[in-house]
Design a protein around this motif. Structure first.
Motif, PDB file in Angstrom:
ATOM      1  N   ALA A  13       0.831  -1.201   0.000  1.00  0.00           N
ATOM      2  CA  ALA A  13       0.000   0.000   0.000  1.00  0.00           C
ATOM      3  C   ALA A  13       0.866   1.252   0.000  1.00  0.00           C
ATOM      4  O   ALA A  13       1.875   1.321   0.702  1.00  0.00           O
ATOM      5  CB  ALA A  13      -0.913   0.009   1.212  1.00  0.00           C
ATOM      6  N   ASP A  14       0.473   2.226  -0.777  1.00  0.00           N
ATOM      7  CA  ASP A  14       1.147   3.520  -0.792  1.00  0.00           C
ATOM      8  C   ASP A  14       0.762   4.283   0.479  1.00  0.00           C
ATOM      9  O   ASP A  14      -0.427   4.525   0.719  1.00  0.00           O
ATOM     10  CB  ASP A  14       0.708   4.301  -2.036  1.00  0.00           C
ATOM     11  N   PRO A  15       1.729   4.675   1.325  1.00  0.00           N
ATOM     12  CA  PRO A  15       1.394   5.394   2.560  1.00  0.00           C
ATOM     13  C   PRO A  15       0.665   6.711   2.330  1.00  0.00           C
ATOM     14  O   PRO A  15       0.043   7.234   3.258  1.00  0.00           O
ATOM     15  CB  PRO A  15       2.764   5.639   3.202  1.00  0.00           C
ATOM     16  N   ALA A  16       0.722   7.255   1.122  1.00  0.00           N
ATOM     17  CA  ALA A  16       0.023   8.508   0.839  1.00  0.00           C
ATOM     18  C   ALA A  16      -1.389   8.270   0.307  1.00  0.00           C
ATOM     19  O   ALA A  16      -2.129   9.223   0.090  1.00  0.00           O
ATOM     20  CB  ALA A  16       0.811   9.339  -0.175  1.00  0.00           C
ATOM     21  N   SER A  17      -1.740   7.011   0.098  1.00  0.00           N
ATOM     22  CA  SER A  17      -3.110   6.714  -0.345  1.00  0.00           C
ATOM     23  C   SER A  17      -3.611   5.520   0.454  1.00  0.00           C
ATOM     24  O   SER A  17      -3.682   5.573   1.666  1.00  0.00           O
ATOM     25  CB  SER A  17      -3.140   6.475  -1.853  1.00  0.00           C
ATOM     26  N   GLY A  18      -3.976   4.443  -0.189  1.00  0.00           N
ATOM     27  CA  GLY A  18      -4.489   3.294   0.538  1.00  0.00           C
ATOM     28  C   GLY A  18      -4.749   2.128  -0.390  1.00  0.00           C
ATOM     29  O   GLY A  18      -4.277   2.099  -1.524  1.00  0.00           O
ATOM     30  N   VAL A  19      -5.517   1.169   0.098  1.00  0.00           N
ATOM     31  CA  VAL A  19      -5.768  -0.069  -0.631  1.00  0.00           C
ATOM     32  C   VAL A  19      -6.989   0.083  -1.524  1.00  0.00           C
ATOM     33  O   VAL A  19      -8.069   0.469  -1.069  1.00  0.00           O
ATOM     34  CB  VAL A  19      -5.965  -1.237   0.345  1.00  0.00           C
ATOM     35  N   SER A  20      -6.839  -0.258  -2.789  1.00  0.00           N
ATOM     36  CA  SER A  20      -7.922  -0.136  -3.764  1.00  0.00           C
ATOM     37  C   SER A  20      -8.621  -1.481  -3.962  1.00  0.00           C
ATOM     38  O   SER A  20      -8.042  -2.544  -3.693  1.00  0.00           O
ATOM     39  CB  SER A  20      -7.369   0.335  -5.110  1.00  0.00           C
ATOM     40  N   HIS A  22     -10.657   0.857   7.346  1.00  0.00           N
ATOM     41  CA  HIS A  22     -11.593   1.643   6.536  1.00  0.00           C
ATOM     42  C   HIS A  22     -10.989   2.998   6.182  1.00  0.00           C
ATOM     43  O   HIS A  22     -11.114   3.463   5.049  1.00  0.00           O
ATOM     44  CB  HIS A  22     -12.897   1.811   7.312  1.00  0.00           C
ATOM     45  N   VAL A  23     -10.339   3.639   7.161  1.00  0.00           N
ATOM     46  CA  VAL A  23      -9.589   4.870   6.922  1.00  0.00           C
ATOM     47  C   VAL A  23      -8.140   4.622   7.343  1.00  0.00           C
ATOM     48  O   VAL A  23      -7.879   4.203   8.472  1.00  0.00           O
ATOM     49  CB  VAL A  23     -10.173   6.065   7.706  1.00  0.00           C
ATOM     50  N   ALA A  24      -7.207   4.865   6.432  1.00  0.00           N
ATOM     51  CA  ALA A  24      -5.791   4.637   6.704  1.00  0.00           C
ATOM     52  C   ALA A  24      -5.297   5.614   7.769  1.00  0.00           C
ATOM     53  O   ALA A  24      -5.568   6.815   7.687  1.00  0.00           O
ATOM     54  CB  ALA A  24      -4.970   4.790   5.423  1.00  0.00           C
ATOM     55  N   TYR A  25      -4.564   5.087   8.745  1.00  0.00           N
ATOM     56  CA  TYR A  25      -4.179   5.916   9.892  1.00  0.00           C
ATOM     57  C   TYR A  25      -3.185   7.004   9.523  1.00  0.00           C
ATOM     58  O   TYR A  25      -3.122   8.036  10.185  1.00  0.00           O
ATOM     59  CB  TYR A  25      -3.628   5.051  11.028  1.00  0.00           C
ATOM     60  N   ARG A  26      -2.386   6.814   8.476  1.00  0.00           N
ATOM     61  CA  ARG A  26      -1.432   7.850   8.088  1.00  0.00           C
ATOM     62  C   ARG A  26      -2.062   8.848   7.126  1.00  0.00           C
ATOM     63  O   ARG A  26      -2.103  10.043   7.380  1.00  0.00           O
ATOM     64  CB  ARG A  26      -0.187   7.212   7.470  1.00  0.00           C
ATOM     65  N   ALA A  51       0.015  14.581   1.809  1.00  0.00           N
ATOM     66  CA  ALA A  51       0.124  13.120   1.752  1.00  0.00           C
ATOM     67  C   ALA A  51      -1.215  12.459   2.039  1.00  0.00           C
ATOM     68  O   ALA A  51      -1.280  11.382   2.627  1.00  0.00           O
ATOM     69  CB  ALA A  51       1.180  12.637   2.739  1.00  0.00           C
ATOM     70  N   SER A  52      -2.295  13.103   1.624  1.00  0.00           N
ATOM     71  CA  SER A  52      -3.655  12.593   1.782  1.00  0.00           C
ATOM     72  C   SER A  52      -4.413  12.788   0.471  1.00  0.00           C
ATOM     73  O   SER A  52      -4.034  13.644  -0.341  1.00  0.00           O
ATOM     74  CB  SER A  52      -4.383  13.334   2.910  1.00  0.00           C
ATOM     75  N   PRO A  53      -5.471  12.032   0.257  1.00  0.00           N
ATOM     76  CA  PRO A  53      -6.237  12.169  -0.984  1.00  0.00           C
ATOM     77  C   PRO A  53      -6.880  13.557  -1.112  1.00  0.00           C
ATOM     78  O   PRO A  53      -7.465  14.070  -0.156  1.00  0.00           O
ATOM     79  CB  PRO A  53      -7.304  11.083  -0.863  1.00  0.00           C
ATOM     80  N   ARG A  54      -6.792  14.128  -2.292  1.00  0.00           N
ATOM     81  CA  ARG A  54      -7.517  15.370  -2.570  1.00  0.00           C
ATOM     82  C   ARG A  54      -8.991  15.090  -2.858  1.00  0.00           C
ATOM     83  O   ARG A  54      -9.852  15.936  -2.610  1.00  0.00           O
ATOM     84  CB  ARG A  54      -6.885  16.101  -3.765  1.00  0.00           C
ATOM     85  N   HIS A  67      -9.085  13.150   8.566  1.00  0.00           N
ATOM     86  CA  HIS A  67      -7.824  13.839   8.844  1.00  0.00           C
ATOM     87  C   HIS A  67      -6.990  13.924   7.581  1.00  0.00           C
ATOM     88  O   HIS A  67      -7.220  13.195   6.613  1.00  0.00           O
ATOM     89  CB  HIS A  67      -7.043  13.150   9.963  1.00  0.00           C
ATOM     90  N   VAL A  68      -6.039  14.860   7.592  1.00  0.00           N
ATOM     91  CA  VAL A  68      -5.107  14.997   6.476  1.00  0.00           C
ATOM     92  C   VAL A  68      -3.688  14.997   7.038  1.00  0.00           C
ATOM     93  O   VAL A  68      -3.453  15.377   8.193  1.00  0.00           O
ATOM     94  CB  VAL A  68      -5.354  16.290   5.655  1.00  0.00           C
ATOM     95  N   THR A  69      -2.761  14.567   6.212  1.00  0.00           N
ATOM     96  CA  THR A  69      -1.358  14.509   6.599  1.00  0.00           C
ATOM     97  C   THR A  69      -0.528  15.354   5.646  1.00  0.00           C
ATOM     98  O   THR A  69      -0.714  15.283   4.424  1.00  0.00           O
ATOM     99  CB  THR A  69      -0.850  13.056   6.593  1.00  0.00           C
TER     100      THR A  69
END
Length: 419
Positions: A156-163, A182-186, A342-345, A353-355
């Motif tokens: 998994a890309d730490p800036a996105s997640g599992v598709s 459900h929501v990636a912690y990073r 580093a979070s989805p737009r 949350h956003v990182t």
């Protein structure tokens, strides 16, 4: 005379029309707090919870003593569990219980799933991702070792997640269980739980969702999505307090099939029989083990009342408005300083949350805490901005982001020797 700041003007206008604004006064005030950006890690206490806990200590525990178990406490794991299910999980009654920590409940449900009759024999793999929360990865690694199973990793890309496409590529006839957040912690990436659940089911596998970073922040429909199992904590967006107990969801038709591995007296068919052998109770009681942590269940009830009042759609709407605003300020103020979002737009793929990443963010976090601005830090180089919709205002978000900008500027000047 300087021109008014359009971002501050927007924040104040947004606060005036915010349908959840009146809830902010229900939270305990802190004199030194400028902005709280960590509601996705530990929610703020409500004044009603302070009163509820004080009343419990004096009247219920102090006044009723052990009689409280017969009068109410034995039922609390189920009554509050059902309320979480109805208000925040899209779950009908009789499928959610409050119990142990997230770690213990994750272990119970995952072990029960891989030992289920449908998972025996050739189903020897657990699917998970490399960026899942450490507890999830550690627990599943232990279960795999115990049961002689194989972990099938999704990179998994730490800036996105599992598709869904990534899940479809790895599940198959050997898959016993899929465990994802459900929501990636990073990154705050919001997984497509409905599609992923269907993909796993099409392969014959069970699915266990970690809802820690989504419950109370994004709408969840466990029954409609036909989810098998779920766990989640209550001290983030539900404001249950440090270490408040987690919840477990088990779909109705699986409750009589699954056998959780930690046999305790509270999960037995007759709690006070004290018999020579363990006989599991019917329904969700069988997923309990030891004595329920009653005091830890008190505070979350007041947040559930607020969510029930306005509904999860209203909470989600404000959450997206807050994170959209934080992203806009990031683009305007932090990206020119070398920061990276580093979070989805895409709002549809973003949780609460956003990182923002920058090599100096660890130092920035420490400096901000000293100023009453409280985000948290997660590797690699990430400042997490958690905006709890019930307790966070737009102007607070503006003030906090302005402080992040100034702290990052200061760190850059120090690094260059100009400070």
């Amino acid at each position: 005379m300087s021109a008014p700041d359009p971002f501050l003007a927007y924040a104040r206008r947004a606060d005036r029309i915010d349908g959840l604004a009146h809830f902010r006064s229900r939270f305990v005030a802190s004199d030194d707090l400028v902005a709280y950006f960590d509601g996705n890690s530990l929610g703020r206490p409500t004044t009603a919870s302070v009163e509820r806990i004080q009343r419990f200590l004096i009247q219920d525990w102090g006044g009723r003593l052990i009689r409280g178990w017969d009068e109410e406490w034995m039922d609390l794991p189920f009554t509050i569990g059902d309320r979480i299910g109805r208000v925040a999980l899209g779950a009908a009654a009789g499928q959610t219980v409050i119990g142990d920590s997230t770690t213990v409940l994750l272990y119970k449900l995952a072990r029960a799933a891989v030992d289920a009759p449908r998972s025996s024999g050739t189903r020897t793999e657990i699917v998970l991702d490399t960026d899942n929360f450490p507890t999830d990865r550690y627990v599943l690694d232990g279960i795999a070792a115990e049961r002689g199973l194989t972990l099938r990793w999704i990179e998994a890309d730490p800036a996105s997640g599992v598709s869904p496409e990534q899940v479809a590529a790895v599940v198959g006839e050997r898959t016993a269980l899929v465990v994802l957040s459900h929501v990636a912690y990073r990154s705050g990436y919001l997984a497509d739980a409905k599609r992923i659940t269907r993909i796993a089911h099409d392969s014959g596998a069970l699915v266990l969702w970690d809802l820690c970073h989504s419950v109370g922040s994004v709408p969840i429909e466990l029954d409609a999505w036909e989810v098998d199992l779920a766990v989640g904590c209550t001290y983030k967006y539900l404001n249950g307090g440090p270490g408040s107990p987690a919840f477990a969801y088990v779909r109705d038709d699986l409750q009589r099939v699954l056998q959780q591995p930690i046999h305790g007296w509270m999960g037995s068919a007759d709690v006070f029989a004290m018999g020579p052998e363990y006989v599991p109770a019917a329904g969700m009681r069988r997923f309990l083990s030891g004595t329920p942590p009653i005091v830890g269940m008190l505070a979350m009830q007041d947040t559930l009342e607020m969510i029930d009042d306005k509904g999860m759609d209203a909470v989600r709407s404000k959450s997206l408005a807050l994170t959209d605003f934080a992203i806009e300020l990031t683009d305007e103020w932090l990206v020119p300083l070398g920061a990276v979002l580093a979070s989805p737009r895409d709002a549809a793929r973003r949780g609460g949350h956003v990182t923002v990443q920058h090599p100096a963010m660890r130092q920035v976090t420490g400096a901000l805490w000293d100023q009453g601005v409280i985000p948290d830090y997660r590797d690699p180089r990430g400042l997490r901005i958690g905006l709890s919709p019930l307790s966070t205002s737009f102007e607070e978000t503006y003030n906090g982001m302005a402080a992040v900008r100034e702290a990052l500027r200061h760190e850059l000047l120090q690094a260059s020797g100009l400070a």
